[in-house]
Design a protein around this motif. Sequence first.
Motif, PDB file in Angstrom:
ATOM      1  N   GLU A   1      -6.871  -3.988  22.174  1.00 26.03           N
ATOM      2  CA  GLU A   1      -7.130  -3.700  23.581  1.00 26.03           C
ATOM      3  C   GLU A   1      -5.830  -3.435  24.347  1.00 26.03           C
ATOM      4  OE1 GLU A   1      -9.542  -6.179  26.730  1.00 26.03           O
ATOM      5  OE2 GLU A   1     -10.763  -4.932  25.390  1.00 26.03           O
ATOM      6  N   ASP A   2      -4.711  -3.931  23.829  1.00 29.03           N
ATOM      7  CA  ASP A   2      -3.415  -3.719  24.470  1.00 29.03           C
ATOM      8  C   ASP A   2      -2.330  -4.080  23.464  1.00 29.03           C
ATOM      9  OD1 ASP A   2      -1.606  -3.068  26.486  1.00 29.03           O
ATOM     10  OD2 ASP A   2      -2.418  -4.487  27.936  1.00 29.03           O
ATOM     11  N   VAL A   3      -1.081  -3.704  23.769  1.00 29.30           N
ATOM     12  CA  VAL A   3       0.055  -4.086  22.925  1.00 29.30           C
ATOM     13  C   VAL A   3       1.135  -4.717  23.795  1.00 29.30           C
ATOM     14  CG1 VAL A   3      -0.310  -2.322  21.166  1.00 29.30           C
ATOM     15  CG2 VAL A   3       1.197  -1.831  23.083  1.00 29.30           C
ATOM     16  N   TYR A   4       1.881  -5.646  23.208  1.00 31.10           N
ATOM     17  CA  TYR A   4       3.058  -6.249  23.832  1.00 31.10           C
ATOM     18  C   TYR A   4       4.266  -5.674  23.108  1.00 31.10           C
ATOM     19  CZ  TYR A   4       0.023  -9.796  25.909  1.00 31.10           C
ATOM     20  OH  TYR A   4      -0.942 -10.438  26.637  1.00 31.10           O
TER      21      TYR A   4
ATOM     22  N   CYS B   1       3.741   6.481  22.886  1.00 34.60           N
ATOM     23  CA  CYS B   1       3.870   7.130  21.581  1.00 34.60           C
ATOM     24  C   CYS B   1       4.364   6.076  20.609  1.00 34.60           C
ATOM     25  CB  CYS B   1       4.855   8.282  21.649  1.00 34.60           C
ATOM     26  SG  CYS B   1       4.305   9.612  22.716  1.00 34.60           S
ATOM     27  N   ILE B   2       3.642   5.899  19.515  1.00 31.99           N
ATOM     28  CA  ILE B   2       3.934   4.836  18.553  1.00 31.99           C
ATOM     29  C   ILE B   2       4.164   5.454  17.187  1.00 31.99           C
ATOM     30  CG2 ILE B   2       3.010   2.748  17.474  1.00 31.99           C
ATOM     31  CD1 ILE B   2       1.339   2.384  20.072  1.00 31.99           C
ATOM     32  N   SER B   3       5.246   5.033  16.526  1.00 32.99           N
ATOM     33  CA  SER B   3       5.554   5.546  15.189  1.00 32.99           C
ATOM     34  C   SER B   3       4.606   4.930  14.175  1.00 32.99           C
ATOM     35  CB  SER B   3       6.997   5.210  14.807  1.00 32.99           C
ATOM     36  OG  SER B   3       7.120   3.823  14.544  1.00 32.99           O
TER      37      SER B   3
ATOM     38  N   GLU C   1      -4.180   5.713  23.546  1.00 35.71           N
ATOM     39  CA  GLU C   1      -5.454   6.250  24.026  1.00 35.71           C
ATOM     40  C   GLU C   1      -5.752   7.678  23.596  1.00 35.71           C
ATOM     41  OE1 GLU C   1      -6.342   3.835  28.080  1.00 35.71           O
ATOM     42  OE2 GLU C   1      -5.430   5.793  28.304  1.00 35.71           O
ATOM     43  N   HIS C   2      -4.755   8.493  23.370  1.00 32.57           N
ATOM     44  CA  HIS C   2      -4.984   9.919  23.137  1.00 32.57           C
ATOM     45  C   HIS C   2      -5.031  10.235  21.646  1.00 32.57           C
ATOM     46  CE1 HIS C   2      -3.748   9.832  27.373  1.00 32.57           C
ATOM     47  NE2 HIS C   2      -4.507  10.903  27.488  1.00 32.57           N
ATOM     48  N   ASP C   3      -4.201  11.154  21.176  1.00 37.82           N
ATOM     49  CA  ASP C   3      -4.199  11.577  19.776  1.00 37.82           C
ATOM     50  C   ASP C   3      -3.945  10.394  18.847  1.00 37.82           C
ATOM     51  OD1 ASP C   3      -4.438  14.319  20.543  1.00 37.82           O
ATOM     52  OD2 ASP C   3      -2.309  14.310  21.024  1.00 37.82           O
ATOM     53  N   ARG C   4      -4.848  10.226  17.893  1.00 36.84           N
ATOM     54  CA  ARG C   4      -4.739   9.135  16.914  1.00 36.84           C
ATOM     55  C   ARG C   4      -4.554   7.793  17.617  1.00 36.84           C
ATOM     56  NH1 ARG C   4      -0.919  10.321  12.146  1.00 36.84           N
ATOM     57  NH2 ARG C   4      -2.254   8.787  11.183  1.00 36.84           N
ATOM     58  N   GLY C   5      -5.394   7.523  18.601  1.00 38.52           N
ATOM     59  CA  GLY C   5      -5.295   6.324  19.429  1.00 38.52           C
ATOM     60  C   GLY C   5      -5.567   5.034  18.673  1.00 38.52           C
ATOM     61  N   LEU C   6      -4.851   3.982  19.073  1.00 37.54           N
ATOM     62  CA  LEU C   6      -5.012   2.674  18.443  1.00 37.54           C
ATOM     63  C   LEU C   6      -5.998   1.774  19.176  1.00 37.54           C
ATOM     64  CD1 LEU C   6      -1.331   1.787  17.465  1.00 37.54           C
ATOM     65  CD2 LEU C   6      -3.079   2.948  16.110  1.00 37.54           C
TER      66      LEU C   6
END
Length: 166
Positions: A115-118, A36-38, A93-98
């Motif tokens: 493709e990924d986050v650190y 979950c990302i703000s 990946e899910h709701d409002r995915g980046l």
Amino acid sequence: MFGKVGFSLRTFSLLKGLPVYELKNGVKLGDVCDLCISDEGVVEGLLVKKKSLLKKKHFIKIQNVDSFGNDGVMVQREQVLEPVFLPPDFTLEHDRGLLGKMVMSSEGEKLGLVEDVYFMEELGTIVGYECTDGFFSDIKEGKRVVKIAQPPAIGKDTIIVNVKSM
């Protein structure tokens, strides 16, 4: 890789699918399925699929995670799992995915697709994005890791970042 002393870096790809365990009694609570990302670009917590008939998703705040191991995520007690009533600002990946969203520099340069986050485990601060320009480009040139200097601007179509100078 990023040079921060005292903080551990983690990527979503290493977390996805890891079991979450309760430290007190070793009970498996579920599996990590997303971050979950703000809207400020900070990892607020983990989405966890619980083993039940309906496979509901639950939320664990990043500060309630005791440790991120190679083989599991540890929490003190099951009560840190909160039901998800409202979708988070963003996920991977899910709701409002980046994932798959275009990353551009504040100077207008396309940097690739997410493709990924650190992120720093202890704080949830995203410090970089792994970007791709496509399968053949990845084979030829490799994936690009974009280090960021400050929180990104996350929009409907694009993530705008201030790139950290080397």
